[in-house]
Design a protein around this motif. Sequence first.
Motif, PDB file in Angstrom:
ATOM      1  N   LEU A 399       0.851  -1.186   0.000  1.00 46.53           N
ATOM      2  CA  LEU A 399       0.000   0.000   0.000  1.00 46.53           C
ATOM      3  C   LEU A 399       0.892   1.244   0.000  1.00 46.53           C
ATOM      4  N   LYS A 400       1.201   1.707  -1.171  1.00 42.58           N
ATOM      5  CA  LYS A 400       2.101   2.851  -1.332  1.00 42.58           C
ATOM      6  C   LYS A 400       1.527   4.092  -0.644  1.00 42.58           C
ATOM      7  N   GLY A 401       2.361   4.734   0.158  1.00 43.07           N
ATOM      8  CA  GLY A 401       1.933   5.943   0.853  1.00 43.07           C
ATOM      9  C   GLY A 401       1.164   5.688   2.125  1.00 43.07           C
ATOM     10  N   ALA A 402       1.032   4.418   2.530  1.00 41.87           N
ATOM     11  CA  ALA A 402       0.333   4.114   3.784  1.00 41.87           C
ATOM     12  C   ALA A 402       1.003   4.834   4.948  1.00 41.87           C
ATOM     13  N   HIS A 403       0.204   5.352   5.864  1.00 40.49           N
ATOM     14  CA  HIS A 403       0.781   6.120   6.964  1.00 40.49           C
ATOM     15  C   HIS A 403      -0.235   6.262   8.096  1.00 40.49           C
ATOM     16  N   THR A 404       0.201   6.918   9.133  1.00 38.52           N
ATOM     17  CA  THR A 404      -0.687   7.350  10.204  1.00 38.52           C
ATOM     18  C   THR A 404      -1.121   8.778   9.909  1.00 38.52           C
ATOM     19  N   THR A 405      -2.369   9.085  10.160  1.00 36.26           N
ATOM     20  CA  THR A 405      -2.860  10.443   9.909  1.00 36.26           C
ATOM     21  C   THR A 405      -2.278  11.446  10.893  1.00 36.26           C
ATOM     22  N   GLU A 406      -1.630  10.962  11.934  1.00 35.67           N
ATOM     23  CA  GLU A 406      -0.910  11.866  12.831  1.00 35.67           C
ATOM     24  C   GLU A 406       0.199  12.589  12.075  1.00 35.67           C
ATOM     25  N   VAL A 407       0.823  11.902  11.131  1.00 32.41           N
ATOM     26  CA  VAL A 407       1.929  12.469  10.353  1.00 32.41           C
ATOM     27  C   VAL A 407       1.450  12.985   8.997  1.00 32.41           C
ATOM     28  N   ASN A 410      -3.375  13.379   4.833  1.00 39.90           N
ATOM     29  CA  ASN A 410      -3.888  13.129   3.483  1.00 39.90           C
ATOM     30  C   ASN A 410      -3.411  11.810   2.894  1.00 39.90           C
ATOM     31  N   THR A 411      -2.889  10.934   3.718  1.00 35.66           N
ATOM     32  CA  THR A 411      -2.401   9.651   3.209  1.00 35.66           C
ATOM     33  C   THR A 411      -3.514   8.895   2.483  1.00 35.66           C
ATOM     34  N   PRO A 412      -3.191   8.237   1.348  1.00 42.94           N
ATOM     35  CA  PRO A 412      -4.219   7.465   0.637  1.00 42.94           C
ATOM     36  C   PRO A 412      -4.629   6.200   1.389  1.00 42.94           C
ATOM     37  N   HIS A 413      -3.777   5.766   2.335  1.00 41.10           N
ATOM     38  CA  HIS A 413      -4.069   4.559   3.114  1.00 41.10           C
ATOM     39  C   HIS A 413      -3.851   4.845   4.606  1.00 41.10           C
ATOM     40  N   PRO A 414      -4.867   5.386   5.279  1.00 45.87           N
ATOM     41  CA  PRO A 414      -4.745   5.730   6.702  1.00 45.87           C
ATOM     42  C   PRO A 414      -4.870   4.483   7.583  1.00 45.87           C
ATOM     43  N   VAL A 415      -3.824   3.695   7.612  1.00 46.60           N
ATOM     44  CA  VAL A 415      -3.885   2.439   8.382  1.00 46.60           C
ATOM     45  C   VAL A 415      -3.895   2.694   9.884  1.00 46.60           C
ATOM     46  N   VAL A 416      -3.451   3.881  10.287  1.00 49.06           N
ATOM     47  CA  VAL A 416      -3.539   4.313  11.686  1.00 49.06           C
ATOM     48  C   VAL A 416      -4.183   5.689  11.681  1.00 49.06           C
TER      49      VAL A 416
END
Length: 544
Positions: A399-407, A410-416
């Motif tokens: 999942l390219k660009g996956a991240h936490t929305t804390e950082v 606008n991440t395309p994959h807000p896994v956290v």
Amino acid sequence: MRGKYIVVTGGVLSSVGKGTVSASLGLLLKEMGLKVSLVKVDPYINVDAGTMNPYMHGEVFVTEDGAETDLDLGHYERFVGIDMSKYNNVTAGKVYFEVIRKEREGKYLGQTVQIIPHVTDEIKSMIHRAAEMADAEVTIVEIGGTVGDIESLPFLEAVRQMKLEDEGGVVFVHVALVEHLKATGELKTKPLQHSVQELRRIGIQPDIVVARAEVPLDEESRRKIALFTNVRPELVFSSYDVDTAYEVPSILQQQGLHKGVLSRLGISPRKEGSNPLEDFVKRMKNSSREVDLTLVGKYVKLKDSYISIREALYHAGVALNVKPKIKWVEAEELEGGEEKLSLLENSEGLMVLPGFGSRGVEGKIRAVRFARENNIPFLGICYGFQLAVVEFARDVLGLKGAHTTEVDPNTPHPVVTVLEGHKPTRGMGGTMRLGGQKIYIKDGTLMRAIYGTSVVDERHRHRYEVNPEYVDALEKAGLVVSGVSDEGLVEFVELKGHRFFVGTQPHPEYKSRPLRPSPIYMAFLAAAAGLEVSAQAVPITTLP
């Protein structure tokens, strides 16, 4: 029976060891059969430690009832073996907040609100309430900072009044530095003398002095301190440098500090008393082998930022007869070229530590990947757990660009992310998920074997959660969700086919004790040492 109080003050400089002396004294009195509680008074204007940068004040310790407190409450819990609460940490912010609230509600009946008596009365009320909530016979009150700090004056005035109101019910213990001049081998007592003079100037005569120095006091220095501080020589005690703070109770017990305090309070001990940490210290010093651990964090320049984690590793080490050899790595130092990863080489176990914000995040993610790909035992705590999920989503799920929305909001994959119902509505302070929470562990998982039960309670301090929308995809790829909350939120994850790869949303280090280590920390250290991990290791004993 009305409870009695031991007030511990400090002189010359902060971090001189008041917390360790207070915790040691609490342990010794408890072992003599007394019901003990402790209160930390912090003169800063913050309501609590929750919004403070660890570089400013060290670790934020979280109690079972969800209070974000000073790290000294961690010392109290680890040494004395009793749980602290929100009542055990009094700050100037709490005091002034309560005084202003009462003034706004008209509780002072039109009086001019002043430091004396309104602020000092509120301080006394909070100290007495903490003692009453614990039903304590003896309450140890540690005054933060040093004598002479302008912020401390109302608190010192309050405890001066407590002594005046109950002459036989309050004992003052003053802890201050005695400088050791290595060039001449001399102990210089003048700074301690001046701090006592300042204390006496505001109306407090210490009953007992604890001289903090690199080396034990000699008799000449002891007599000089006694003469110039108006304290009897037998009530001047020495707290000197040792390999571990867990030795301090033995040092003070051998000199009879606990007996001196009880004599001044007019209390007879119910039993002679022992020191349950003596055997722990012996085992700690005689561990058979070292285990090389690498701890990656963003506040590693101040080790007190992670003091509960460090102590939990030591507790586990004693139970397993191994000695954790800790290498601290600043997360930002791992960002850049592949050569940066050389900092992680030779790690027998790797931890990614808690924290907030964007600084060092990519370095932490690289550390997670290094441990995962090289089959190195891994433990991620809170933010470290969340970033382990981010790394897995990126590098395993693709999942390219996956991240936490804390950082990255606008991440395309807000896994956290922050879930609905958990978003702060009244500022930052005290709005996270805090304190003890039940966790339900799935059968057949490593975590079930580690804990030996299906329901556990661990303490939390976080705002962001693993996004439930991604859980199925994560599990299909091999990341097992092994523990969930009442609401079904992800609490524990583990990785199939890995020697030991565990992430924990809670902070199990907060509940680790010398004689009752955290099961997760024991399992991690056992894996790093090449020991059996399939069942929970047995602690050397259990605190009463």
